[in-house]
Design a protein around this motif. Structure first.
Motif, PDB file in Angstrom:
ATOM      1  N   HIS A  21       0.876  -1.251  -0.025  1.00  0.00           N
ATOM      2  CA  HIS A  21      -0.094   0.051  -0.070  1.00  0.00           C
ATOM      3  C   HIS A  21       0.865   1.312  -0.084  1.00  0.00           C
ATOM      4  CE1 HIS A  21      -4.004  -2.061   1.767  1.00  0.00           C
ATOM      5  NE2 HIS A  21      -3.562  -2.217   0.455  1.00  0.00           N
ATOM      6  N   GLN A  22       1.848   1.134   0.822  1.00  0.00           N
ATOM      7  CA  GLN A  22       2.963   2.320   0.840  1.00  0.00           C
ATOM      8  C   GLN A  22       3.478   2.740  -0.430  1.00  0.00           C
ATOM      9  OE1 GLN A  22       4.839   1.612   4.410  1.00  0.00           O
ATOM     10  NE2 GLN A  22       5.793   3.604   4.467  1.00  0.00           N
ATOM     11  N   LYS A  23       3.918   1.717  -1.080  1.00  0.00           N
ATOM     12  CA  LYS A  23       4.547   1.699  -2.466  1.00  0.00           C
ATOM     13  C   LYS A  23       3.435   2.463  -3.586  1.00  0.00           C
ATOM     14  CE  LYS A  23       7.156   0.045  -5.986  1.00  0.00           C
ATOM     15  NZ  LYS A  23       7.908  -1.289  -6.842  1.00  0.00           N
ATOM     16  N   MET A  24       2.162   1.919  -3.522  1.00  0.00           N
ATOM     17  CA  MET A  24       0.930   2.388  -4.342  1.00  0.00           C
ATOM     18  C   MET A  24       0.702   3.908  -3.938  1.00  0.00           C
ATOM     19  SD  MET A  24      -1.768  -0.638  -3.759  1.00  0.00           S
ATOM     20  CE  MET A  24      -3.252   0.231  -4.622  1.00  0.00           C
ATOM     21  N   SER A 111      -6.537   8.588  -6.428  1.00  0.00           N
ATOM     22  CA  SER A 111      -6.006   8.385  -5.330  1.00  0.00           C
ATOM     23  C   SER A 111      -7.271   8.103  -4.195  1.00  0.00           C
ATOM     24  CB  SER A 111      -5.360   9.693  -4.578  1.00  0.00           C
ATOM     25  OG  SER A 111      -6.160  10.742  -5.018  1.00  0.00           O
ATOM     26  N   ASP A 112      -8.311   8.949  -4.529  1.00  0.00           N
ATOM     27  CA  ASP A 112      -9.502   8.465  -3.496  1.00  0.00           C
ATOM     28  C   ASP A 112      -9.835   7.034  -3.462  1.00  0.00           C
ATOM     29  OD1 ASP A 112      -9.992  11.128  -3.139  1.00  0.00           O
ATOM     30  OD2 ASP A 112     -11.714  11.167  -4.616  1.00  0.00           O
ATOM     31  N   TRP A 113      -9.794   6.282  -4.476  1.00  0.00           N
ATOM     32  CA  TRP A 113     -10.220   4.916  -4.675  1.00  0.00           C
ATOM     33  C   TRP A 113      -9.015   4.112  -3.711  1.00  0.00           C
ATOM     34  CZ3 TRP A 113      -6.750   1.393  -6.251  1.00  0.00           C
ATOM     35  CH2 TRP A 113      -6.131   1.670  -7.503  1.00  0.00           C
ATOM     36  N   VAL A 114      -8.066   4.517  -4.017  1.00  0.00           N
ATOM     37  CA  VAL A 114      -7.002   3.745  -3.051  1.00  0.00           C
ATOM     38  C   VAL A 114      -7.238   3.783  -1.548  1.00  0.00           C
ATOM     39  CG1 VAL A 114      -4.516   3.588  -2.384  1.00  0.00           C
ATOM     40  CG2 VAL A 114      -5.125   4.001  -4.828  1.00  0.00           C
ATOM     41  N   LEU A 115      -7.501   5.018  -1.128  1.00  0.00           N
ATOM     42  CA  LEU A 115      -7.756   5.398   0.157  1.00  0.00           C
ATOM     43  C   LEU A 115      -9.219   4.482   0.831  1.00  0.00           C
ATOM     44  CD1 LEU A 115      -6.610   9.062   0.553  1.00  0.00           C
ATOM     45  CD2 LEU A 115      -5.406   6.915   0.882  1.00  0.00           C
ATOM     46  N   ILE A 116     -10.150   4.895  -0.070  1.00  0.00           N
ATOM     47  CA  ILE A 116     -11.517   4.214   0.382  1.00  0.00           C
ATOM     48  C   ILE A 116     -11.260   2.520   0.381  1.00  0.00           C
ATOM     49  CG2 ILE A 116     -13.879   4.026  -0.429  1.00  0.00           C
ATOM     50  CD1 ILE A 116     -13.675   6.545  -1.721  1.00  0.00           C
ATOM     51  N   PHE A 119      -9.152   1.862   3.421  1.00  0.00           N
ATOM     52  CA  PHE A 119      -9.757   2.249   4.920  1.00  0.00           C
ATOM     53  C   PHE A 119     -10.825   1.303   5.052  1.00  0.00           C
ATOM     54  CE2 PHE A 119      -7.657   6.492   5.462  1.00  0.00           C
ATOM     55  CZ  PHE A 119      -7.385   6.169   6.719  1.00  0.00           C
ATOM     56  N   LYS A 120     -11.804   0.921   4.084  1.00  0.00           N
ATOM     57  CA  LYS A 120     -12.922  -0.009   4.410  1.00  0.00           C
ATOM     58  C   LYS A 120     -12.420  -1.598   4.128  1.00  0.00           C
ATOM     59  CE  LYS A 120     -17.629  -0.329   3.318  1.00  0.00           C
ATOM     60  NZ  LYS A 120     -17.636  -1.503   3.060  1.00  0.00           N
ATOM     61  N   SER A 121     -12.391  -1.635   2.910  1.00  0.00           N
ATOM     62  CA  SER A 121     -12.233  -3.261   2.451  1.00  0.00           C
ATOM     63  C   SER A 121     -10.849  -4.070   3.104  1.00  0.00           C
ATOM     64  CB  SER A 121     -12.540  -3.507   1.159  1.00  0.00           C
ATOM     65  OG  SER A 121     -13.603  -2.812   0.552  1.00  0.00           O
ATOM     66  N   ASP A 122      -9.973  -3.179   2.960  1.00  0.00           N
ATOM     67  CA  ASP A 122      -8.637  -3.628   3.062  1.00  0.00           C
ATOM     68  C   ASP A 122      -8.648  -3.716   4.788  1.00  0.00           C
ATOM     69  OD1 ASP A 122      -8.109  -4.180   0.535  1.00  0.00           O
ATOM     70  OD2 ASP A 122      -6.667  -2.760   0.618  1.00  0.00           O
ATOM     71  N   LYS A 123      -9.182  -2.724   5.505  1.00  0.00           N
ATOM     72  CA  LYS A 123      -8.951  -2.880   7.104  1.00  0.00           C
ATOM     73  C   LYS A 123      -9.958  -4.018   7.392  1.00  0.00           C
ATOM     74  CE  LYS A 123      -7.382   1.273   8.574  1.00  0.00           C
ATOM     75  NZ  LYS A 123      -6.849   1.785   9.831  1.00  0.00           N
ATOM     76  N   ASP A 124     -11.189  -4.229   6.818  1.00  0.00           N
ATOM     77  CA  ASP A 124     -11.707  -5.562   7.202  1.00  0.00           C
ATOM     78  C   ASP A 124     -10.951  -7.065   7.168  1.00  0.00           C
ATOM     79  OD1 ASP A 124     -13.804  -4.115   7.815  1.00  0.00           O
ATOM     80  OD2 ASP A 124     -14.971  -4.391   6.140  1.00  0.00           O
ATOM     81  N   LEU A 125     -10.436  -6.833   5.746  1.00  0.00           N
ATOM     82  CA  LEU A 125      -9.578  -8.065   5.441  1.00  0.00           C
ATOM     83  C   LEU A 125      -8.381  -8.084   6.631  1.00  0.00           C
ATOM     84  CD1 LEU A 125      -8.538 -10.471   3.679  1.00  0.00           C
ATOM     85  CD2 LEU A 125      -7.414  -8.620   2.265  1.00  0.00           C
ATOM     86  N   GLY A 126      -7.858  -7.162   6.850  1.00  0.00           N
ATOM     87  CA  GLY A 126      -6.576  -7.172   7.919  1.00  0.00           C
ATOM     88  C   GLY A 126      -6.999  -7.566   9.138  1.00  0.00           C
ATOM     89  N   LEU A 127      -8.143  -7.344   9.595  1.00  0.00           N
ATOM     90  CA  LEU A 127      -8.760  -7.700  10.903  1.00  0.00           C
ATOM     91  C   LEU A 127      -8.913  -9.433  10.908  1.00  0.00           C
ATOM     92  CD1 LEU A 127     -11.459  -4.894  11.779  1.00  0.00           C
ATOM     93  CD2 LEU A 127      -9.118  -5.445  13.090  1.00  0.00           C
TER      94      LEU A 127
END
Ligand SMILES: [Fe+2]
Ligand SMILES: [Fe+2]
Length: 135
Positions: A21-24, A111-116, A119-127
């Motif tokens: 993500h950081q690289k993106m 950039s918006d889509w990366v953040l959205i 923040f939403k889908s990847d965070k859920d996946l992380g949990l």
């Protein structure tokens, strides 16, 4: 000027994904700077292709992890990845066919889509992955 600065809030607590993500975001920032400085299309094109390729690699990483751990929202997440990649593909196609990206909205969307998504889908996946011992 960077449009988005990495902060710990973006972390989903899975090392490989966070690094990708950081690289993106780095590439998105470079792209934004290039558009602001009105760099030639060849440079924009190279950056867009780099973003596209890195995003593709990153999505594959997440999709493999989802499959490996039977992620229940796999289909929905996969669908979001497809839509995002398609959007990026359209941008690459536009710039490589000579379209002049003076309309910054195209890039702001990228950039918006990366953040959205992070923040939403990847965070859920992380949990979910953390629950399954993946960090
Ligand atoms: Fe994702
Ligand atoms: Fe992601």
């Amino acid at each position: 000027m960077p449009i988005v600065t990495w902060s710990d809030e973006f972390n989903i607590n899975v090392k490989e994904i966070d690094e990708q993500h950081q690289k993106m975001l780095d590439i998105v920032n470079n792209l934004h700077t290039a558009v602001e400085e009105r760099r030639e299309n060849e440079i924009l094109n190279d950056l867009l292709i780099a973003l596209y390729q890195h995003t593709q690699l990153h999505f594959t990483t997440e999709e493999e992890l989802m499959k490996e751990h039977d992620y229940p929202d796999y289909e929905q997440h996969l669908h979001e990845h497809k839509v995002l990649l398609q959007h990026l593909g359209n941008l690459v196609e536009g710039v490589s066919s000579g379209k002049n990206p003076s309309f910054r909205s195209d890039y702001d969307v990228s950039s918006d889509w990366v953040l959205i998504h992070i923040f939403k889908s990847d965070k859920d996946l992380g949990l979910f992955l953390n629950d399954h011992g993946v960090f």
